[in-house]
Design an enzyme around this catalytic site. Structure first.
Site, PDB file in Angstrom:
ATOM      1  N   GLU A   1       0.923  -1.388   0.129  1.00  0.00           N
ATOM      2  CA  GLU A   1       0.148  -0.016  -0.105  1.00  0.00           C
ATOM      3  C   GLU A   1       0.942   1.289  -0.095  1.00  0.00           C
ATOM      4  O   GLU A   1       0.715   2.103  -0.604  1.00  0.00           O
ATOM      5  CB  GLU A   1      -0.798  -0.033   1.432  1.00  0.00           C
ATOM      6  CG  GLU A   1      -1.944  -1.182   1.067  1.00  0.00           C
ATOM      7  CD  GLU A   1      -2.693  -0.909   0.380  1.00  0.00           C
ATOM      8  OE1 GLU A   1      -2.506  -1.361  -1.156  1.00  0.00           O
ATOM      9  OE2 GLU A   1      -4.139  -0.534   0.275  1.00  0.00           O
TER      10      GLU A   1
ATOM     11  N   THR B   1      -5.524   9.281  -6.126  1.00  0.00           N
ATOM     12  CA  THR B   1      -5.878   9.009  -4.928  1.00  0.00           C
ATOM     13  C   THR B   1      -5.085  10.236  -4.016  1.00  0.00           C
ATOM     14  O   THR B   1      -5.720  10.698  -3.002  1.00  0.00           O
ATOM     15  CB  THR B   1      -5.039   7.708  -4.238  1.00  0.00           C
ATOM     16  OG1 THR B   1      -5.822   6.486  -4.787  1.00  0.00           O
ATOM     17  CG2 THR B   1      -5.382   7.395  -2.866  1.00  0.00           C
TER      18      THR B   1
HETATM   19  P1  ADP Z   1      -7.761   1.535  -5.613  1.00  0.00           P
HETATM   20  O1  ADP Z   1      -8.323   2.631  -5.833  1.00  0.00           O
HETATM   21  O2  ADP Z   1      -8.792   0.446  -6.265  1.00  0.00           O
HETATM   22  O3  ADP Z   1      -7.761   1.010  -4.067  1.00  0.00           O
HETATM   23  P2  ADP Z   1      -5.241   1.768  -5.529  1.00  0.00           P
HETATM   24  O4  ADP Z   1      -5.259   3.151  -5.876  1.00  0.00           O
HETATM   25  O5  ADP Z   1      -5.145   1.037  -4.130  1.00  0.00           O
HETATM   26  O6  ADP Z   1      -6.386   0.915  -6.272  1.00  0.00           O
HETATM   27  O7  ADP Z   1      -3.873   1.120  -6.492  1.00  0.00           O
HETATM   28  C1  ADP Z   1      -3.650   1.476  -7.895  1.00  0.00           C
HETATM   29  C2  ADP Z   1      -2.025   1.729  -7.787  1.00  0.00           C
HETATM   30  O8  ADP Z   1      -1.232   0.733  -7.530  1.00  0.00           O
HETATM   31  C3  ADP Z   1      -1.963   2.144  -9.179  1.00  0.00           C
HETATM   32  O9  ADP Z   1      -0.929   3.103  -9.279  1.00  0.00           O
HETATM   33  C4  ADP Z   1      -1.198   0.742  -9.886  1.00  0.00           C
HETATM   34  O10 ADP Z   1      -0.639   1.111 -10.855  1.00  0.00           O
HETATM   35  C5  ADP Z   1      -0.502   0.308  -8.628  1.00  0.00           C
HETATM   36  N1  ADP Z   1      -0.069  -1.049  -8.526  1.00  0.00           N
HETATM   37  C6  ADP Z   1       1.018  -1.669  -8.579  1.00  0.00           C
HETATM   38  N2  ADP Z   1       1.190  -2.933  -8.612  1.00  0.00           N
HETATM   39  C7  ADP Z   1      -0.509  -3.129  -8.628  1.00  0.00           C
HETATM   40  C8  ADP Z   1      -1.101  -4.536  -8.518  1.00  0.00           C
HETATM   41  N3  ADP Z   1      -0.611  -5.528  -8.405  1.00  0.00           N
HETATM   42  N4  ADP Z   1      -2.461  -4.310  -8.521  1.00  0.00           N
HETATM   43  C9  ADP Z   1      -3.212  -3.257  -8.612  1.00  0.00           C
HETATM   44  N5  ADP Z   1      -2.494  -1.806  -8.574  1.00  0.00           N
HETATM   45  C10 ADP Z   1      -1.008  -2.044  -8.501  1.00  0.00           C
END
Ligand code: ADP
Length: 306
Positions: free
Chosen positions: A128, A181
């Site tokens: 994260e 985010t």
């Molecule tokens: P959400 O808004 O659904 O919680 P996040 O903002 O937590 O999604 O995550 C997205 C970010 O994490 C993107 O920048 C993405 O490129 C990066 N990332 C790196 N590895 C992964 C992965 N295995 N799965 C999802 N996102 C990833």
């Protein structure tokens, strides 16, 4: 056992009144992952299906979380990770958390469980940190523990599993717009008026009590966010209309999932959740915004072997 295939669930963080502390796991949407124990040490992401994400271990949250795990062991093995990415990144339903949590959970299984779930939360939080710059636990905790979770404290890390009522369903609509985010965080105020804080902690207490006593009316009354939603909802098209129509269709409550743009509603029973899905769809069909929609029971188990 040298290989394991798992389902790692999408999650709803914040759950209206519990900004940065509450979260819950979903059942019908999540990543599928294959983790393989191999002789060559280290962690390799060997395949990603469904999304264009980095294969480099240090740039993928699954790789970073796995390395954080292995740094605390003297394992003689290495691991290969395949990700079938079914949660769109940036949707607000814990896409990065599912990959981070799934990787460390599966490696723990393959090594015959050297770590407790709370330790796995710590490792997954490193994923994260890569995704958002902040090592938050409100998505990885429900993915790993299942059901509802409360991050009572970060220092020291204290996660509380909260009872999940049997008939609790969630409907989540993901409008296809992008919210960074960082933008969703930067627009927030850093000070909270005392009168809003009082209403908010009243609701957090009410929600927790409602979950334990399976009092759906109390859950509904408590799903109000006086602090974050009034500001963040400006970034989500037709948020007020989706919320109004969801409540009219029978939702207990409705709010922003994580940092958005997904909107969630909690409902009593599947039929109600399906009605709410129809009401949400109608709003976005009218406005002309594309979306994905998910209806799911709250997932009490979290990550599972397929
Ligand atoms: P959400 O808004 O659904 O919680 P996040 O903002 O937590 O999604 O995550 C997205 C970010 O994490 C993107 O920048 C993405 O490129 C990066 N990332 C790196 N590895 C992964 C992965 N295995 N799965 C999802 N996102 C990833």
């Amino acid at each position: 056992m040298n290989e394991i295939k798992i389902f790692s669930p999408a999650t709803i963080a914040n759950v209206s009144c519990g900004f940065d502390v509450l979260g819950l796991a979903l059942d019908t949407v999540g990543d599928e992952m294959i983790i393989r124990k191999v002789k060559q040490k280290g962690v390799r992401i060997t395949k990603i299906i469904g999304q264009d994400l980095p294969l480099e271990t240090h740039k993928n949250v699954a790789g970073v979380a796995a390395l954080a795990f292995l740094a605390k062991t003297d394992s003689e093995f290495g691991f290969e990770i395949e990700i079938d990415k079914q949660i769109k990144p940036g949707s607000g339903i814990g896409s990065s958390a599912a990959s981070s949590a799934g990787a460390v959970w599966a490696i723990n299984e393959l090594l015959e469980k050297p770590f407790k779930t709370i330790d796995l939360v710590r490792f997954a939080m490193e994923g994260e940190r890569l995704a958002t710059g902040v090592a938050h636990a409100d998505n990885v905790a429900p993915a790993l523990f299942g059901g509802f979770t409360l991050v009572r404290s970060y220092e020291p890390l204290d996660i509380v599993s909260i009872h999940t009522p049997r008939e609790l369903f969630a409907t989540v609509i993901h409008p296809h717009i992008e919210i960074k985010t960082s933008d969703a965080r930067n627009i927030l105020k850093t000070k909270v008026p005392l009168k809003d804080a009082i209403k908010q902690w009243g609701n957090v207490g009410g929600l927790i009590s409602g979950l334990y006593t399976e009092d759906y009316d109390l859950i509904g009354r408590s799903l109000e966010d006086y602090i974050i939603e009034p500001i963040r909802s400006i970034l989500i098209p037709a948020f007020d209309a989706v919320k109004k129509q969801s409540l009219k269709a029978g939702a207990l409550g409705c709010g922003i999932s994580g940092s958005g743009p997904s909107i969630f509603a909690l409902c009593k029973g599947e039929e109600s959740a399906l009605n709410v899905a129809e009401a949400m769809k109608l709003v976005y069909n009218k406005v002309g915004v594309d979306y994905d929609i998910h209806v799911s029971k709250v997932n009490k188990k979290g990550i599972k072997i397929l």
